[in-house]
Scaffold this motif. Structure first.
Motif, PDB file in Angstrom:
ATOM      1  N   ARG A  61       0.816  -1.216   0.000  1.00 56.67           N
ATOM      2  CA  ARG A  61       0.000   0.000   0.000  1.00 56.67           C
ATOM      3  C   ARG A  61       0.852   1.270   0.000  1.00 56.67           C
ATOM      4  O   ARG A  61       0.338   2.360  -0.292  1.00 56.67           O
ATOM      5  N   PHE A  62       2.164   1.158   0.335  1.00 56.27           N
ATOM      6  CA  PHE A  62       3.031   2.333   0.294  1.00 56.27           C
ATOM      7  C   PHE A  62       3.132   2.899  -1.119  1.00 56.27           C
ATOM      8  O   PHE A  62       3.420   4.084  -1.296  1.00 56.27           O
ATOM      9  N   PHE A  63       2.899   2.064  -2.145  1.00 48.92           N
ATOM     10  CA  PHE A  63       2.936   2.544  -3.522  1.00 48.92           C
ATOM     11  C   PHE A  63       1.748   3.467  -3.822  1.00 48.92           C
ATOM     12  O   PHE A  63       1.737   4.152  -4.834  1.00 48.92           O
ATOM     13  N   SER A  65       0.721   5.763  -1.451  1.00 49.80           N
ATOM     14  CA  SER A  65       0.872   6.980  -0.643  1.00 49.80           C
ATOM     15  C   SER A  65       2.249   7.625  -0.726  1.00 49.80           C
ATOM     16  O   SER A  65       2.412   8.769  -0.277  1.00 49.80           O
ATOM     17  N   HIS A  66       3.243   6.925  -1.268  1.00 53.26           N
ATOM     18  CA  HIS A  66       4.606   7.438  -1.298  1.00 53.26           C
ATOM     19  C   HIS A  66       5.233   7.247  -2.678  1.00 53.26           C
ATOM     20  O   HIS A  66       4.790   6.402  -3.462  1.00 53.26           O
ATOM     21  N   SER A  67       6.245   8.028  -2.937  1.00 52.83           N
ATOM     22  CA  SER A  67       7.065   7.836  -4.135  1.00 52.83           C
ATOM     23  C   SER A  67       8.196   6.885  -3.776  1.00 52.83           C
ATOM     24  O   SER A  67       9.118   7.249  -3.042  1.00 52.83           O
ATOM     25  N   ILE A  68       8.095   5.654  -4.257  1.00 53.91           N
ATOM     26  CA  ILE A  68       9.059   4.612  -3.882  1.00 53.91           C
ATOM     27  C   ILE A  68      10.187   4.592  -4.912  1.00 53.91           C
ATOM     28  O   ILE A  68      10.062   3.992  -5.981  1.00 53.91           O
ATOM     29  N   LYS A  69      11.285   5.257  -4.591  1.00 57.08           N
ATOM     30  CA  LYS A  69      12.414   5.350  -5.514  1.00 57.08           C
ATOM     31  C   LYS A  69      13.715   5.012  -4.795  1.00 57.08           C
ATOM     32  O   LYS A  69      13.974   5.513  -3.700  1.00 57.08           O
ATOM     33  N   THR A  70      14.516   4.183  -5.438  1.00 61.30           N
ATOM     34  CA  THR A  70      15.876   3.931  -4.978  1.00 61.30           C
ATOM     35  C   THR A  70      16.805   4.744  -5.862  1.00 61.30           C
ATOM     36  O   THR A  70      16.986   4.446  -7.043  1.00 61.30           O
ATOM     37  N   GLY A  71      17.380   5.792  -5.294  1.00 62.21           N
ATOM     38  CA  GLY A  71      18.198   6.708  -6.063  1.00 62.21           C
ATOM     39  C   GLY A  71      17.411   7.951  -6.449  1.00 62.21           C
ATOM     40  O   GLY A  71      16.183   8.002  -6.322  1.00 62.21           O
ATOM     41  N   ASN A  72      18.135   8.936  -6.930  1.00 60.92           N
ATOM     42  CA  ASN A  72      17.531  10.196  -7.344  1.00 60.92           C
ATOM     43  C   ASN A  72      17.486  10.227  -8.867  1.00 60.92           C
ATOM     44  O   ASN A  72      18.518  10.355  -9.521  1.00 60.92           O
ATOM     45  N   PHE A  73      16.313  10.104  -9.443  1.00 63.05           N
ATOM     46  CA  PHE A  73      16.210  10.037 -10.893  1.00 63.05           C
ATOM     47  C   PHE A  73      14.876  10.596 -11.365  1.00 63.05           C
ATOM     48  O   PHE A  73      13.896  10.655 -10.607  1.00 63.05           O
ATOM     49  N   GLN A  74      14.853  10.980 -12.621  1.00 62.81           N
ATOM     50  CA  GLN A  74      13.621  11.342 -13.301  1.00 62.81           C
ATOM     51  C   GLN A  74      13.131  10.118 -14.050  1.00 62.81           C
ATOM     52  O   GLN A  74      13.818   9.613 -14.937  1.00 62.81           O
ATOM     53  N   GLU A  75      11.981   9.619 -13.689  1.00 65.98           N
ATOM     54  CA  GLU A  75      11.500   8.369 -14.263  1.00 65.98           C
ATOM     55  C   GLU A  75      11.249   8.508 -15.770  1.00 65.98           C
ATOM     56  O   GLU A  75      10.799   9.549 -16.244  1.00 65.98           O
ATOM     57  N   GLU A  77       9.145   6.393 -17.196  1.00 68.72           N
ATOM     58  CA  GLU A  77       7.724   6.059 -17.261  1.00 68.72           C
ATOM     59  C   GLU A  77       7.246   5.782 -15.852  1.00 68.72           C
ATOM     60  O   GLU A  77       8.042   5.538 -14.937  1.00 68.72           O
ATOM     61  N   TRP A  78       5.961   5.856 -15.655  1.00 65.59           N
ATOM     62  CA  TRP A  78       5.392   5.364 -14.403  1.00 65.59           C
ATOM     63  C   TRP A  78       4.165   4.533 -14.728  1.00 65.59           C
ATOM     64  O   TRP A  78       3.430   4.826 -15.661  1.00 65.59           O
ATOM     65  N   PHE A  79       4.019   3.454 -13.980  1.00 62.58           N
ATOM     66  CA  PHE A  79       2.889   2.560 -14.146  1.00 62.58           C
ATOM     67  C   PHE A  79       1.873   2.831 -13.044  1.00 62.58           C
ATOM     68  O   PHE A  79       2.230   3.136 -11.909  1.00 62.58           O
ATOM     69  N   GLU A  80       0.607   2.701 -13.394  1.00 65.07           N
ATOM     70  CA  GLU A  80      -0.470   2.963 -12.446  1.00 65.07           C
ATOM     71  C   GLU A  80      -1.443   1.796 -12.441  1.00 65.07           C
ATOM     72  O   GLU A  80      -1.822   1.297 -13.505  1.00 65.07           O
ATOM     73  N   SER A  81      -1.834   1.375 -11.243  1.00 66.93           N
ATOM     74  CA  SER A  81      -2.808   0.288 -11.147  1.00 66.93           C
ATOM     75  C   SER A  81      -4.150   0.752 -11.676  1.00 66.93           C
ATOM     76  O   SER A  81      -4.478   1.942 -11.638  1.00 66.93           O
ATOM     77  N   SER A  82      -4.934  -0.198 -12.172  1.00 69.60           N
ATOM     78  CA  SER A  82      -6.207   0.168 -12.793  1.00 69.60           C
ATOM     79  C   SER A  82      -7.216   0.657 -11.773  1.00 69.60           C
ATOM     80  O   SER A  82      -7.929   1.619 -11.998  1.00 69.60           O
ATOM     81  N   GLY A  83      -7.291  -0.011 -10.623  1.00 73.25           N
ATOM     82  CA  GLY A  83      -8.202   0.429  -9.581  1.00 73.25           C
ATOM     83  C   GLY A  83      -9.668   0.382  -9.999  1.00 73.25           C
ATOM     84  O   GLY A  83     -10.029  -0.045 -11.087  1.00 73.25           O
ATOM     85  N   THR A  84     -10.508   0.821  -9.129  1.00 72.65           N
ATOM     86  CA  THR A  84     -11.933   0.975  -9.413  1.00 72.65           C
ATOM     87  C   THR A  84     -12.353   2.364  -8.956  1.00 72.65           C
ATOM     88  O   THR A  84     -11.585   3.069  -8.296  1.00 72.65           O
ATOM     89  N   GLY A  86     -13.278   5.480  -7.109  1.00 77.14           N
ATOM     90  CA  GLY A  86     -13.182   5.861  -5.705  1.00 77.14           C
ATOM     91  C   GLY A  86     -11.963   5.336  -4.987  1.00 77.14           C
ATOM     92  O   GLY A  86     -11.746   5.675  -3.820  1.00 77.14           O
ATOM     93  N   THR A  87     -11.149   4.511  -5.639  1.00 77.66           N
ATOM     94  CA  THR A  87      -9.959   3.979  -4.992  1.00 77.66           C
ATOM     95  C   THR A  87      -8.750   4.837  -5.325  1.00 77.66           C
ATOM     96  O   THR A  87      -8.728   5.562  -6.314  1.00 77.66           O
ATOM     97  N   ILE A  88      -7.734   4.751  -4.477  1.00 78.63           N
ATOM     98  CA  ILE A  88      -6.452   5.397  -4.736  1.00 78.63           C
ATOM     99  C   ILE A  88      -5.569   4.380  -5.443  1.00 78.63           C
ATOM    100  O   ILE A  88      -5.377   3.259  -4.953  1.00 78.63           O
ATOM    101  N   ASN A  89      -5.017   4.751  -6.590  1.00 80.50           N
ATOM    102  CA  ASN A  89      -4.230   3.818  -7.375  1.00 80.50           C
ATOM    103  C   ASN A  89      -2.757   3.846  -6.978  1.00 80.50           C
ATOM    104  O   ASN A  89      -2.227   4.881  -6.579  1.00 80.50           O
ATOM    105  N   SER A  90      -2.117   2.697  -7.134  1.00 80.48           N
ATOM    106  CA  SER A  90      -0.673   2.615  -6.921  1.00 80.48           C
ATOM    107  C   SER A  90       0.060   3.212  -8.109  1.00 80.48           C
ATOM    108  O   SER A  90      -0.404   3.130  -9.249  1.00 80.48           O
ATOM    109  N   ARG A  91       1.235   3.777  -7.829  1.00 76.68           N
ATOM    110  CA  ARG A  91       2.112   4.248  -8.890  1.00 76.68           C
ATOM    111  C   ARG A  91       3.506   3.677  -8.696  1.00 76.68           C
ATOM    112  O   ARG A  91       4.038   3.702  -7.584  1.00 76.68           O
ATOM    113  N   HIS A  92       4.048   3.162  -9.773  1.00 81.68           N
ATOM    114  CA  HIS A  92       5.389   2.580  -9.761  1.00 81.68           C
ATOM    115  C   HIS A  92       6.243   3.389 -10.731  1.00 81.68           C
ATOM    116  O   HIS A  92       6.012   3.373 -11.942  1.00 81.68           O
TER     117      HIS A  92
END
Length: 335
Positions: A61-63, A65-75, A77-84, A86-92
């Motif tokens: 669930r930390f994905f 509420s937080h930006s989960i990054k190892t290192g300092n970089f400009q991504e 791409e980012w992937f987002e969960s589909s969700g339904t 009213g839900t909060i989606n994960s971002r990778h």
């Protein structure tokens, strides 16, 4: 350091994986601020971690509420969960798509051979209609690697998909159909015809369009509508850059750089013993923790909300969601 670790991830044999896992843990503890704070909060610093079983697993669930990054970089791409709704989606956040492509390509080659041997079809309507889907990126690249003139995506044109499958059947071409669950069920209700030589890969996903059914029931429905087809499953998620695949025996298997461990449902820091070393624990249910070393730039140690069972042959089953956990748009089927 990063480039050296990437090389090790895809070249280290299974017998040396434990040392590499500890090396990645040390690297992520030092370079991932969110993961470091989590480890410190439960007093699991590198000095206290001597085996992979002692590594902390970050709650998935930390994905959300937080930006989960190892290192300092400009991504890239980012992937987002589909969700339904009213839900909060994960971002990778993905530093480099090349790492993701190498992971899923090597994994696919391990279980299914080179993509050029296949005609690859994608029945992923809901995913194609939105951006930032890791599944679409994977299937799109496998379609490109396939290079077969009939490979491609389908939205809602079921009649065209049927015609393509029947045409390919007459050529004895190996066919792999990736499909989101609700779309495969819609297709199976509209048509029924033999499909020997075709592998149907269900990827999960009802997105609220149908009532959830068991994976076994889904496979039975697909097998009844398409006699002769092999019905397989893929286990992947937005928060991972690797996948596990399930063939006819109902168990998923991982590439060497991905491992499944189970934890107690009522104690998130307590792992169940491995059935490989302790056969008495074979088939005992627990909550799935995943080591995915391809997650080098995010977090390689993920505590999911999925229940599962592990077996001595290295395979595992997915039993469904933990009670009261968030329902994902691509939630796994229960069994």
């Amino acid at each position: 350091m990063r480039s050296e670790l990437i090389h090790k991830i895809f070249s280290t044999p299974a017998s040396q994986q434990d040392a590499l896992i500890l090396e990645v843990f040390q690297y992520q503890y030092e370079n991932n601020p969110v993961y470091k704070r989590f480890c410190d909060s439960i007093n699991r610093r590198p000095a206290q971690v001597r085996t992979k079983e002692e590594i902390p697993f970050l709650p998935i669930r930390f994905f959300k509420s937080h930006s989960i990054k190892t290192g300092n970089f400009q991504e890239e791409e980012w992937f987002e969960s589909s969700g339904t709704t009213g839900t909060i989606n994960s971002r990778h956040f993905v530093r480099s798509l090349d790492l993701y492509r190498e992971s899923f390509t090597r994994c696919f080659n391990k279980f299914y051979g080179d993509a050029s041997e296949w005609c690859i079809l994608g029945l992923l309507p809901s995913y194609l209609e939105r951006q930032h889907s890791s599944l679409v990126v994977m299937v799109e690249e496998l379609i490109r690697q396939s290079a077969h003139p009939e490979s491609g995506f389908y939205l809602y044109d079921q009649e065209k998909l049927k015609e393509t499958l029947l045409r390919l059947h007459t050529t004895r071409q190996k066919v792999l159909l990736f499909g989101v669950t609700f779309a495969l069920l819609d297709f199976a209700e509209a048509y029924s015809f033999p499909l020997p030589g075709v592998t149907i890969m269900e990827t999960g996903g009802m997105k609220g369009r149908r009532e959830e059914i068991t994976r076994a029931a889904l496979h039975e429905r697909l097998a009844a509508s398409f006699p002769g087809a092999a019905i397989h499953s893929e286990y992947g998620m937005t928060e991972l850059l690797s996948q596990a695949y399930c063939g006819d025996n109902g168990r998923f298997f991982c590439p060497v750089w991905m491992q499944i461990m189970l934890r107690e449902e009522d104690d998130p820091l307590s792992l169940l013993p491995s059935p490989v070393l302790h056969p008495v624990f074979e088939g005992k249910a627990g909550v799935i923790n995943i080591i995915d070393l391809a997650n080098l730039d995010s977090c390689a140690f993920i505590a999911t909300d999925d229940m599962g069972k592990c077996y001595r042959d290295g395979g595992f089953e997915v039993l469904g969601r933990v009670d009261n956990s968030d329902i994902r748009g691509c939630s796994l089927l229960t069994v």
